[in-house]
Design a protein around this motif. Structure first.
Motif, mmCIF file in Angstrom:
data_model
loop_
_atom_site.group_PDB
_atom_site.id
_atom_site.type_symbol
_atom_site.label_atom_id
_atom_site.label_comp_id
_atom_site.label_asym_id
_atom_site.label_seq_id
_atom_site.Cartn_x
_atom_site.Cartn_y
_atom_site.Cartn_z
ATOM 1 N N GLY A 56 79.875 69.122 -11.386
ATOM 2 C CA GLY A 56 79.874 68.038 -10.411
ATOM 3 C C GLY A 56 80.076 66.694 -11.062
ATOM 4 O O GLY A 56 79.697 66.473 -12.214
ATOM 5 N N GLY A 57 80.680 65.798 -10.328
ATOM 6 C CA GLY A 57 80.912 64.447 -10.805
ATOM 7 C C GLY A 57 81.954 63.778 -9.932
ATOM 8 O O GLY A 57 82.186 64.169 -8.786
ATOM 9 N N LEU A 58 82.598 62.768 -10.487
ATOM 10 C CA LEU A 58 83.618 62.017 -9.768
ATOM 11 C C LEU A 58 84.997 62.411 -10.273
ATOM 12 O O LEU A 58 85.186 62.631 -11.472
ATOM 13 C CB LEU A 58 83.411 60.523 -9.966
ATOM 14 N N VAL A 59 85.977 62.461 -9.359
ATOM 15 C CA VAL A 59 87.353 62.739 -9.750
ATOM 16 C C VAL A 59 87.901 61.485 -10.416
ATOM 17 O O VAL A 59 87.892 60.403 -9.832
ATOM 18 C CB VAL A 59 88.219 63.136 -8.531
ATOM 19 N N LYS A 60 88.369 61.622 -11.647
ATOM 20 C CA LYS A 60 88.849 60.487 -12.435
ATOM 21 C C LYS A 60 90.124 59.908 -11.811
ATOM 22 O O LYS A 60 91.029 60.649 -11.422
ATOM 23 C CB LYS A 60 89.116 60.941 -13.870
ATOM 24 N N GLU A 61 90.161 58.591 -11.729
ATOM 25 C CA GLU A 61 91.331 57.892 -11.180
ATOM 26 C C GLU A 61 92.575 58.220 -12.014
ATOM 27 O O GLU A 61 92.542 58.173 -13.242
ATOM 28 C CB GLU A 61 91.101 56.377 -11.187
ATOM 29 N N VAL A 72 96.557 72.621 -8.620
ATOM 30 C CA VAL A 72 96.092 71.241 -8.766
ATOM 31 C C VAL A 72 95.289 71.158 -10.053
ATOM 32 O O VAL A 72 94.486 72.029 -10.364
ATOM 33 C CB VAL A 72 95.209 70.815 -7.568
ATOM 34 N N SER A 73 95.534 70.080 -10.791
ATOM 35 C CA SER A 73 94.787 69.822 -12.013
ATOM 36 C C SER A 73 94.235 68.400 -11.923
ATOM 37 O O SER A 73 94.945 67.484 -11.507
ATOM 38 C CB SER A 73 95.723 69.974 -13.212
ATOM 39 N N PHE A 74 92.973 68.220 -12.282
ATOM 40 C CA PHE A 74 92.344 66.896 -12.250
ATOM 41 C C PHE A 74 91.185 66.874 -13.226
ATOM 42 O O PHE A 74 90.818 67.918 -13.787
ATOM 43 C CB PHE A 74 91.870 66.550 -10.829
ATOM 44 N N GLU A 75 90.625 65.704 -13.452
ATOM 45 C CA GLU A 75 89.471 65.572 -14.339
ATOM 46 C C GLU A 75 88.249 65.173 -13.535
ATOM 47 O O GLU A 75 88.324 64.323 -12.659
ATOM 48 C CB GLU A 75 89.730 64.521 -15.417
ATOM 49 N N VAL A 76 87.118 65.811 -13.854
ATOM 50 C CA VAL A 76 85.823 65.456 -13.281
ATOM 51 C C VAL A 76 85.069 64.709 -14.366
ATOM 52 O O VAL A 76 84.983 65.167 -15.503
ATOM 53 C CB VAL A 76 85.039 66.706 -12.831
ATOM 54 N N MET A 77 84.537 63.530 -14.017
ATOM 55 C CA MET A 77 83.902 62.700 -15.029
ATOM 56 C C MET A 77 82.511 62.255 -14.606
ATOM 57 O O MET A 77 82.155 62.290 -13.436
ATOM 58 C CB MET A 77 84.756 61.475 -15.315
ATOM 59 N N ASP A 78 81.744 61.873 -15.606
ATOM 60 C CA ASP A 78 80.502 61.154 -15.406
ATOM 61 C C ASP A 78 80.548 59.979 -16.386
ATOM 62 O O ASP A 78 81.619 59.637 -16.877
ATOM 63 C CB ASP A 78 79.278 62.058 -15.585
ATOM 64 N N ALA A 79 79.426 59.363 -16.669
ATOM 65 C CA ALA A 79 79.433 58.174 -17.511
ATOM 66 C C ALA A 79 79.849 58.468 -18.951
ATOM 67 O O ALA A 79 80.501 57.631 -19.587
ATOM 68 C CB ALA A 79 78.053 57.518 -17.508
ATOM 69 N N ARG A 84 88.635 68.619 -17.791
ATOM 70 C CA ARG A 84 89.838 68.962 -17.043
ATOM 71 C C ARG A 84 89.531 70.187 -16.190
ATOM 72 O O ARG A 84 88.902 71.141 -16.648
ATOM 73 C CB ARG A 84 90.978 69.234 -18.012
ATOM 74 N N VAL A 85 89.961 70.143 -14.912
ATOM 75 C CA VAL A 85 89.730 71.228 -13.958
ATOM 76 C C VAL A 85 91.073 71.698 -13.429
ATOM 77 O O VAL A 85 91.913 70.883 -13.046
ATOM 78 C CB VAL A 85 88.844 70.753 -12.776
ATOM 79 N N ASN A 86 91.297 73.004 -13.421
ATOM 80 C CA ASN A 86 92.464 73.601 -12.787
ATOM 81 C C ASN A 86 91.986 74.381 -11.568
ATOM 82 O O ASN A 86 91.007 75.131 -11.649
ATOM 83 C CB ASN A 86 93.193 74.548 -13.740
ATOM 84 N N TYR A 87 92.689 74.191 -10.454
ATOM 85 C CA TYR A 87 92.314 74.851 -9.208
ATOM 86 C C TYR A 87 93.577 75.327 -8.525
ATOM 87 O O TYR A 87 94.573 74.603 -8.451
ATOM 88 C CB TYR A 87 91.558 73.874 -8.315
ATOM 89 N N LEU A 94 89.007 65.727 2.363
ATOM 90 C CA LEU A 94 88.394 64.507 1.833
ATOM 91 C C LEU A 94 88.522 64.385 0.320
ATOM 92 O O LEU A 94 88.000 63.440 -0.255
ATOM 93 C CB LEU A 94 86.926 64.441 2.243
ATOM 94 N N PHE A 95 89.191 65.309 -0.332
ATOM 95 C CA PHE A 95 89.370 65.244 -1.778
ATOM 96 C C PHE A 95 90.313 64.106 -2.124
ATOM 97 O O PHE A 95 91.397 63.982 -1.562
ATOM 98 C CB PHE A 95 89.944 66.565 -2.295
ATOM 99 N N ARG A 96 89.897 63.241 -3.035
ATOM 100 C CA ARG A 96 90.755 62.158 -3.536
ATOM 101 C C ARG A 96 90.154 61.619 -4.824
ATOM 102 O O ARG A 96 89.033 61.938 -5.185
ATOM 103 C CB ARG A 96 90.911 61.054 -2.506
ATOM 104 N N GLU A 97 90.917 60.789 -5.510
ATOM 105 C CA GLU A 97 90.448 60.194 -6.759
ATOM 106 C C GLU A 97 89.276 59.267 -6.483
ATOM 107 O O GLU A 97 89.237 58.582 -5.468
ATOM 108 C CB GLU A 97 91.585 59.444 -7.424
ATOM 109 N N GLY A 98 88.295 59.268 -7.381
ATOM 110 C CA GLY A 98 87.104 58.463 -7.209
ATOM 111 C C GLY A 98 86.064 59.105 -6.312
ATOM 112 O O GLY A 98 85.000 58.552 -6.094
ATOM 113 N N GLN A 99 86.346 60.284 -5.801
ATOM 114 C CA GLN A 99 85.483 61.007 -4.866
ATOM 115 C C GLN A 99 84.493 61.879 -5.615
ATOM 116 O O GLN A 99 84.826 62.471 -6.634
ATOM 117 C CB GLN A 99 86.367 61.895 -3.988
ATOM 118 N N GLY A 100 83.280 61.991 -5.119
ATOM 119 C CA GLY A 100 82.304 62.921 -5.671
ATOM 120 C C GLY A 100 82.627 64.334 -5.223
ATOM 121 O O GLY A 100 82.863 64.570 -4.041
#
Length: 152
Positions: A56-61, A72-79, A84-87, A94-100
């Motif tokens: 869990g975390g935020l989708v990196k911009e 779909v490939s994206f990064e989940v980040m925290d502080a 990197r996540v592949n799906y 509601l999935f978008r960048e900056g989204q939890g």
């Protein structure tokens, strides 16, 4: 055997049967329990490839890359870090960048998280409790400040 001894024997046998039944239930649930981890937790705990967990975390911009056949490939980040996540499949509306988000799956040997389920928050005020707690602990949570006041 006296009446008192029979009663104690019966209570003992019932207790043993109950303990065995509880043990079997917990053993059966062991394979279905999936724990939540932030990207920093995954790196700190050295999670082994193939271990199922929730990330869990935020989708990196700027990290969302869409491929052919619903890849779909994206990064989940925290502080502290990101993963990197592949799906492969349809993402929530509601999935978008900056989204939890919370993704469920496992790490592959190269360190990429292969998700089979992706969940996104459903409105402005909702975030899974585990994600909110992790963000609060790291000082990045602003949910209560941005939440609309409730009227009576």
């Amino acid at each position: 055997m006296t009446r008192k001894q029979r009663r104690l024997t019966l209570i003992g046998v019932a207790g043993c049967i109950l303990a065995v039944a509880l043990g079997l239930v917990l053993f059966a649930m062991n394979d279905t329990i999936v724990f939540f981890n932030s990207p920093a937790d995954v790196q700190a705990k050295n999670v082994q490839p193939g271990t199922r967990f929730r990330l869990g975390g935020l989708v990196k911009e700027g990290s969302v890359q869409r491929g052919a056949n619903q890849q779909v490939s994206f990064e989940v980040m925290d502080a502290q870090s990101s993963i990197r996540v592949n799906y492969n499949g349809l993402l929530p509306d509601l999935f978008r960048e900056g989204q939890g988000i919370v993704a469920e799956g496992a790490l592959d040997p190269s360190g990429i998280f292969k998700a089979d389920t992706v969940l996104a928050k459903h409105d402005e005020n909702y975030m899974p409790r585990e994600v909110a707690d992790a963000l609060k602990k790291q000082g990045h949570w602003q949910g209560e400040a941005n939440a609309a006041p409730q009227t009576q």
